[in-house]
Design a protein around this motif. Structure first.
Motif, mmCIF file in Angstrom:
data_model
loop_
_atom_site.group_PDB
_atom_site.id
_atom_site.type_symbol
_atom_site.label_atom_id
_atom_site.label_comp_id
_atom_site.label_asym_id
_atom_site.label_seq_id
_atom_site.Cartn_x
_atom_site.Cartn_y
_atom_site.Cartn_z
ATOM 1 N N PRO A 108 39.204 29.446 43.380
ATOM 2 C CA PRO A 108 37.761 29.365 43.618
ATOM 3 C C PRO A 108 36.966 30.660 43.472
ATOM 4 C CG PRO A 108 38.913 28.025 45.237
ATOM 5 C CD PRO A 108 39.972 28.782 44.478
ATOM 6 N N PRO A 109 37.501 31.863 43.835
ATOM 7 C CA PRO A 109 36.629 33.046 43.806
ATOM 8 C C PRO A 109 35.956 33.310 42.461
ATOM 9 C CG PRO A 109 38.599 33.538 45.082
ATOM 10 C CD PRO A 109 38.816 32.188 44.454
ATOM 11 N N ILE A 110 36.656 33.076 41.349
ATOM 12 C CA ILE A 110 36.047 33.395 40.054
ATOM 13 C C ILE A 110 34.921 32.405 39.719
ATOM 14 C CG2 ILE A 110 37.654 32.075 38.612
ATOM 15 C CD1 ILE A 110 37.485 34.429 36.584
ATOM 16 N N TYR A 111 35.019 31.172 40.204
ATOM 17 C CA TYR A 111 33.955 30.202 39.960
ATOM 18 C C TYR A 111 32.723 30.529 40.804
ATOM 19 C CZ TYR A 111 37.501 27.682 37.417
ATOM 20 O OH TYR A 111 38.476 27.351 36.510
ATOM 21 N N ASN B 108 44.946 38.668 37.030
ATOM 22 C CA ASN B 108 44.907 37.724 35.914
ATOM 23 C C ASN B 108 45.981 36.668 36.127
ATOM 24 O OD1 ASN B 108 45.091 36.294 33.548
ATOM 25 N ND2 ASN B 108 45.508 38.031 32.228
ATOM 26 N N PRO B 109 45.615 35.477 36.614
ATOM 27 C CA PRO B 109 46.617 34.442 36.885
ATOM 28 C C PRO B 109 47.288 33.849 35.651
ATOM 29 C CG PRO B 109 44.627 34.078 38.173
ATOM 30 C CD PRO B 109 44.294 35.112 37.133
ATOM 31 N N SER C 272 36.372 39.602 39.925
ATOM 32 C CA SER C 272 36.608 38.855 41.150
ATOM 33 C C SER C 272 37.695 39.517 41.990
ATOM 34 C CB SER C 272 37.018 37.414 40.793
ATOM 35 O OG SER C 272 37.184 36.633 41.944
ATOM 36 N N ALA C 273 38.756 39.957 41.337
ATOM 37 C CA ALA C 273 39.845 40.635 42.050
ATOM 38 C C ALA C 273 39.421 42.018 42.533
ATOM 39 C CB ALA C 273 41.061 40.745 41.146
ATOM 40 N N ARG C 274 38.609 42.707 41.741
ATOM 41 C CA ARG C 274 38.138 44.031 42.157
ATOM 42 C C ARG C 274 37.331 43.940 43.443
ATOM 43 N NH1 ARG C 274 34.327 45.874 38.116
ATOM 44 N NH2 ARG C 274 34.365 47.966 39.012
ATOM 45 N N ALA C 275 36.492 42.918 43.540
ATOM 46 C CA ALA C 275 35.692 42.749 44.745
ATOM 47 C C ALA C 275 36.587 42.629 45.972
ATOM 48 C CB ALA C 275 34.800 41.519 44.610
ATOM 49 N N LEU D 152 48.168 37.237 45.861
ATOM 50 C CA LEU D 152 46.786 36.815 46.040
ATOM 51 C C LEU D 152 46.152 36.656 44.657
ATOM 52 C CD1 LEU D 152 45.737 39.372 48.830
ATOM 53 C CD2 LEU D 152 46.768 37.101 49.122
ATOM 54 N N TYR D 153 45.504 35.515 44.422
ATOM 55 C CA TYR D 153 44.950 35.209 43.110
ATOM 56 C C TYR D 153 43.426 35.105 43.182
ATOM 57 C CZ TYR D 153 49.724 33.756 41.847
ATOM 58 O OH TYR D 153 51.061 33.708 41.608
ATOM 59 N N PHE D 154 42.745 35.577 42.103
ATOM 60 C CA PHE D 154 41.283 35.553 42.094
ATOM 61 C C PHE D 154 40.695 35.028 40.784
ATOM 62 C CE2 PHE D 154 42.648 38.491 45.278
ATOM 63 C CZ PHE D 154 41.837 38.174 46.347
ATOM 64 N N GLY D 155 41.501 34.781 39.789
ATOM 65 C CA GLY D 155 41.009 34.215 38.537
ATOM 66 C C GLY D 155 41.211 32.710 38.500
ATOM 67 N N LYS D 156 40.933 32.114 37.360
ATOM 68 C CA LYS D 156 41.149 30.683 37.186
ATOM 69 C C LYS D 156 42.613 30.337 37.457
ATOM 70 C CE LYS D 156 39.573 31.272 33.015
ATOM 71 N NZ LYS D 156 39.204 31.031 31.600
#
Length: 290
Positions: free
Chosen positions: A205-208, A168-169, A86-89, A198-202
């Protein structure tokens, strides 16, 4: 009030898919939990889809390879969605610029590999901090060192106005009996110092969104009311599921084992106090996934 259940099978008929956390639920970083493996196998045998939803800061292929190495069998899961992907995207679409300072260990280098879902990706180059347009944090340089060692670099980064992309949050993770810091602890420090993370894991929302796309890719699109999110993270797994209107199963014997008085099952009064303090109410709770 959360309902304490004995096994996943007690409620599994209500769900067609699970979003299952890995570390603390399926394994401890060194070996798998046999009861958890059997519970996921039984869910699949009844027609359920198992998506492993992890805040690992790496692509899903290296995560699958890690599971192979520690003995988690492939017949207990269907597909993986990682915080790393998710973060890579976001990184590959230029969220923190093209020249980035990487905070992390050597085994996280696959984070910078191309990603099939991204068209017209920007070219990312890892550079020293003083040349960077942004920061990519996959984890501490030393997971056992106090995060305060990063203060001098973070002060410079904040002065330069750099955004930090957190892959990784999670704040901490238990590797066997040893607790280690994760990327989320560094992002938290950077934010406290006045920087932007900027967060992308749990629980974000982006990871879901990625997880739902993964289910669709394997031909198992599932409405939210038929998904159960399983995890031991009271600041990641549980609020993430609740925020997505997905039912949650809290594994109390993971990160919160001491606070919830978990032996085989949580102490009801300690669990109630813990959840009151957290201001969260998972749908179900259980000592360990089984």
């Amino acid at each position: 009030m959360t309902r304490i259940i004995d096994t996943l099978a007690d409620v599994s008929d209500q769900y067609d898919a699970v979003f299952c956390d890995l570390w603390g639920c399926v394994h401890n970083g060194l070996e798998p939990f046999a009861d958890a493996i059997e519970a996921l196998r039984a869910f699949k045998a009844k027609g359920g889809a198992v998506l492993l939803l992890t805040n690992a800061p790496r692509p899903r292929v290296p995560v699958a390879e890690q599971l192979d190495r520690i003995g988690v069998p492939r017949d207990c899961w269907d597909v993986i969605a990682t915080s790393g992907d998710s973060a890579r995207a976001a990184m590959l679409t230029g969220a923190v610029g093209q020249k980035v300072w990487h905070i992390g260990e050597a085994h996280d280098h696959p984070f910078f590999e191309p990603m099939e879902l991204i068209e017209n990706a920007v070219e990312i180059t890892c550079v020293p901090l003083d040349e960077a347009e942004g920061i990519v944090c996959t984890g501490p340089f030393d997971p056992k060192a106090d995060t305060s060692v990063m203060r001098p670099e973070f002060l410079l980064a904040k002065t330069k106005g750099l955004k930090l992309l957190c892959a990784n949050p999670d704040i901490v993770v238990d590797r066997g009996e040893s607790r280690e810091w994760c990327a989320g602890a560094l992002a938290q420090l950077y934010t406290e110092m006045g920087g932007e993370s900027l967060y992308f894991g749990k629980p974000h929302p982006p990871i879901y969104d990625l997880a739902r796309r993964r289910l669709t890719q394997i031909g198992r699109p599932t409405p939210d009311d038929r998904i159960l999110a399983i995890g031991d993270g009271i600041v990641t797994d549980i609020p993430g599921g609740i925020g997505e209107n997905i039912d949650t199963l809290f594994i109390t014997g993971g990160l919160a084992r001491a606070e919830t008085g978990t032996d085989t099952q949580p102490d009801p009064s300690k669990l109630a106090r813990f959840l009151t303090d957290a201001q969260l109410e998972p749908t179900y709770s259980i000592g360990f996934l089984r």
